[in-house]
Design a protein around this motif. Sequence first.
Motif, PDB file in Angstrom:
ATOM      1  N   UNK A 357       4.964  67.980  17.250  1.00  0.00           N
ATOM      2  CA  UNK A 357       4.724  66.536  17.157  1.00  0.00           C
ATOM      3  C   UNK A 357       3.996  66.119  15.881  1.00  0.00           C
ATOM      4  N   UNK A 358       3.080  66.957  15.393  1.00  0.00           N
ATOM      5  CA  UNK A 358       2.338  66.590  14.185  1.00  0.00           C
ATOM      6  C   UNK A 358       3.267  66.511  12.982  1.00  0.00           C
ATOM      7  N   UNK A 363       6.945  62.542   9.129  1.00  0.00           N
ATOM      8  CA  UNK A 363       8.213  62.022   8.614  1.00  0.00           C
ATOM      9  C   UNK A 363       8.661  60.730   9.291  1.00  0.00           C
ATOM     10  N   UNK A 364       8.300  60.555  10.567  1.00  0.00           N
ATOM     11  CA  UNK A 364       8.814  59.416  11.338  1.00  0.00           C
ATOM     12  C   UNK A 364       7.921  58.186  11.310  1.00  0.00           C
ATOM     13  N   UNK A 365       6.690  58.319  10.875  1.00  0.00           N
ATOM     14  CA  UNK A 365       5.770  57.189  10.905  1.00  0.00           C
ATOM     15  C   UNK A 365       6.347  55.990  10.137  1.00  0.00           C
ATOM     16  N   UNK A 366       6.547  54.880  10.844  1.00  0.00           N
ATOM     17  CA  UNK A 366       7.060  53.655  10.243  1.00  0.00           C
ATOM     18  C   UNK A 366       8.574  53.562  10.180  1.00  0.00           C
ATOM     19  N   UNK A 367       9.284  54.632  10.520  1.00  0.00           N
ATOM     20  CA  UNK A 367      10.754  54.605  10.476  1.00  0.00           C
ATOM     21  C   UNK A 367      11.289  53.669  11.562  1.00  0.00           C
ATOM     22  N   UNK A 383      16.765  59.321  28.136  1.00  0.00           N
ATOM     23  CA  UNK A 383      16.731  58.363  27.038  1.00  0.00           C
ATOM     24  C   UNK A 383      15.306  57.837  26.836  1.00  0.00           C
ATOM     25  N   UNK A 384      14.655  57.537  27.954  1.00  0.00           N
ATOM     26  CA  UNK A 384      13.291  57.003  27.888  1.00  0.00           C
ATOM     27  C   UNK A 384      12.328  58.040  27.339  1.00  0.00           C
ATOM     28  N   UNK A 385      12.562  59.320  27.677  1.00  0.00           N
ATOM     29  CA  UNK A 385      11.686  60.373  27.155  1.00  0.00           C
ATOM     30  C   UNK A 385      11.788  60.442  25.633  1.00  0.00           C
ATOM     31  N   UNK A 386      13.016  60.445  25.087  1.00  0.00           N
ATOM     32  CA  UNK A 386      13.176  60.515  23.639  1.00  0.00           C
ATOM     33  C   UNK A 386      12.552  59.299  22.963  1.00  0.00           C
ATOM     34  N   UNK A 387      12.777  58.126  23.526  1.00  0.00           N
ATOM     35  CA  UNK A 387      12.165  56.911  22.986  1.00  0.00           C
ATOM     36  C   UNK A 387      10.643  57.055  22.944  1.00  0.00           C
ATOM     37  N   UNK A 388      10.074  57.611  24.011  1.00  0.00           N
ATOM     38  CA  UNK A 388       8.619  57.752  24.086  1.00  0.00           C
ATOM     39  C   UNK A 388       8.080  58.675  23.003  1.00  0.00           C
ATOM     40  N   UNK A 389       8.677  59.869  22.846  1.00  0.00           N
ATOM     41  CA  UNK A 389       8.107  60.834  21.893  1.00  0.00           C
ATOM     42  C   UNK A 389       8.354  60.410  20.451  1.00  0.00           C
ATOM     43  N   UNK A 390       9.481  59.755  20.198  1.00  0.00           N
ATOM     44  CA  UNK A 390       9.740  59.269  18.841  1.00  0.00           C
ATOM     45  C   UNK A 390       8.785  58.122  18.507  1.00  0.00           C
ATOM     46  N   UNK A 391       8.532  57.278  19.472  1.00  0.00           N
ATOM     47  CA  UNK A 391       7.586  56.179  19.262  1.00  0.00           C
ATOM     48  C   UNK A 391       6.173  56.710  19.078  1.00  0.00           C
ATOM     49  N   UNK A 392       5.800  57.730  19.831  1.00  0.00           N
ATOM     50  CA  UNK A 392       4.475  58.342  19.682  1.00  0.00           C
ATOM     51  C   UNK A 392       4.304  58.976  18.309  1.00  0.00           C
ATOM     52  N   UNK A 394       5.264  57.578  15.698  1.00  0.00           N
ATOM     53  CA  UNK A 394       5.055  56.482  14.759  1.00  0.00           C
ATOM     54  C   UNK A 394       6.293  55.707  14.401  1.00  0.00           C
ATOM     55  N   UNK A 395       7.433  56.073  14.962  1.00  0.00           N
ATOM     56  CA  UNK A 395       8.662  55.334  14.656  1.00  0.00           C
ATOM     57  C   UNK A 395       8.683  54.006  15.408  1.00  0.00           C
ATOM     58  N   UNK A 396       9.359  53.029  14.817  1.00  0.00           N
ATOM     59  CA  UNK A 396       9.595  51.761  15.489  1.00  0.00           C
ATOM     60  C   UNK A 396      10.998  51.837  16.089  1.00  0.00           C
ATOM     61  N   UNK A 397      11.057  52.384  17.275  1.00  0.00           N
ATOM     62  CA  UNK A 397      12.330  52.700  17.891  1.00  0.00           C
ATOM     63  C   UNK A 397      12.697  51.661  18.947  1.00  0.00           C
TER      64      UNK A 397
END
Length: 526
Positions: A357-358, A363-367, A383-392, A394-397
């Motif tokens: 995650x670190x 790389x994903x912060x702000x994407x 789907x919700x799990x992937x959204x959660x971890x990508x958002x955590x 820092x992505x704007x998903x």
Amino acid sequence: MSITRHRLMTTGLVPAVAGLAALTLGLSACTTGATGSGGERTTDTIRSTMIADPNSFYPYTASGVPGTQSSSLLYASLVALDSDAEDGVSGDLATDWDVTPTKGTFTLREDATCADGTTITPNIVKDSLEEFAKTSKQKSQVFGPNTPKITADDGAGTVSIELDKPWADMLRGLSQPEAGIVCPAGLEDPEKTATGEVEAAFSGPYTLEDFKPGASVEFTLRDSGYTFPEFAEPLKGDPAKTVHFTMSTDYNSVANSMITGDLDVATITGEPMVRFKDEEDFGSERFSVGTMFLVFNERDGRVFADADKRRAVAQAIDRSAYAKAATNGLGEPSTSFVSETVPCANTDESRLIANDPAAAAESLDGAESVQLGTPAVAKGAGNKYVDQVVSEAGAKNTLRSVDPAGLATELASKPESWDMAILNFINTSGTLYDGISRFTGMVTEDGGRNSTGDEHKDVQKLLAQAMAEEDESKRCEIYAKLQDRVFDQAYAVPLSGIPAQLTTAPGFEQRIYDGLPATKTMRITK
């Protein structure tokens, strides 16, 4: 014969996922002659269920599992998938074969006929396979990029197929119900064949007896002239004289019907599977009916055209946590984009991008990204799990849930609408290529099944090498390099299997070959 006529849609299966219409395979049901689970019933009928109507009774336009099930009963193929056989297939219309990556010669049975009594000759097989190569969207599964040269020798009883470019999957591809042999009357009128109106089209063991759209479909065993595959391990019991399917999408209801004796064979998914844990009289076999994996929109200007950002999404995902969320704890993490039962599939978890995650956050912060998925498995919990971890990370998903048909449409024709998508993939061909074709090769804009927008020529080069290799162990070595490339570049990110359970009542059996229940193996054993 009492067929309720119905004009079926005969459009081909839309790319990748269309199908979790296909999420499950053969289930059957009828309402007569049932007893409780402890009773006995003398019968010549097998009752099961389908998740939806078959979209066509013409194999070259049939798609999804209901269409495949119907084609399997109505049409004979040259060979049949058989995990117990040395080369993965057993004879159906063919008794012998000699196949290389560029040529195959098949010797046909002498006793096979069409449903109207017409002898199935090599020229009939030739005409049918040429039509398959011309019209079926599954053509590439069998012949790859080739237009095959097919010749027939009625005197010798042989059919030969030649390819310009090597395609080692040809033999396995010919085992698909979609490549079934259509008799002359069916080729003459494919539209009426698709609606089930041309009985003389059928070359398989069954004919279509009755079809009530949205309710049921029934098949009747022919009196003579048909074949069943000669499996390496002979089947026990007898084929049913009648196979009756009802349409059902409620697996709790299906489980109830199995327990009360109103169904004989069913594939069940989700929580209802566990209801048979203590039902000792029932046969139950767990398997992965499909796989879930993540693909990306790699077109210029999209966020995941950047390989580092694709890798970061893979790093954000804990695949064990995904499997637990997406399957209510019933499924297992995947190690490839196809099931581990597929020849040459990767089974080494260490070859995948590890959860970090670190590193993902760097790389994903702000994407900004748009994620697509369907609620077809566990109401979209994965789907919700992937959204959660990508958002955590820092992505704007933005997560959008669409039905399977809507997802297929967007992947095929709306590249501006999405950035990543979870595919629920059912591998009806049992090959690595079926999965590979969803994210490499001809793109959807050009009529292919690759929705990523990038042909990934590096993978295509390795695929061509694998298809030219006759030795399976060496071919698997090439496929290992290919999968390493896919994982390293995050062209696809394996997630989880889709768990299912083949359930059989006392006195009934069915087999699973390479992760799919084989409809032709349903038998009455009491």
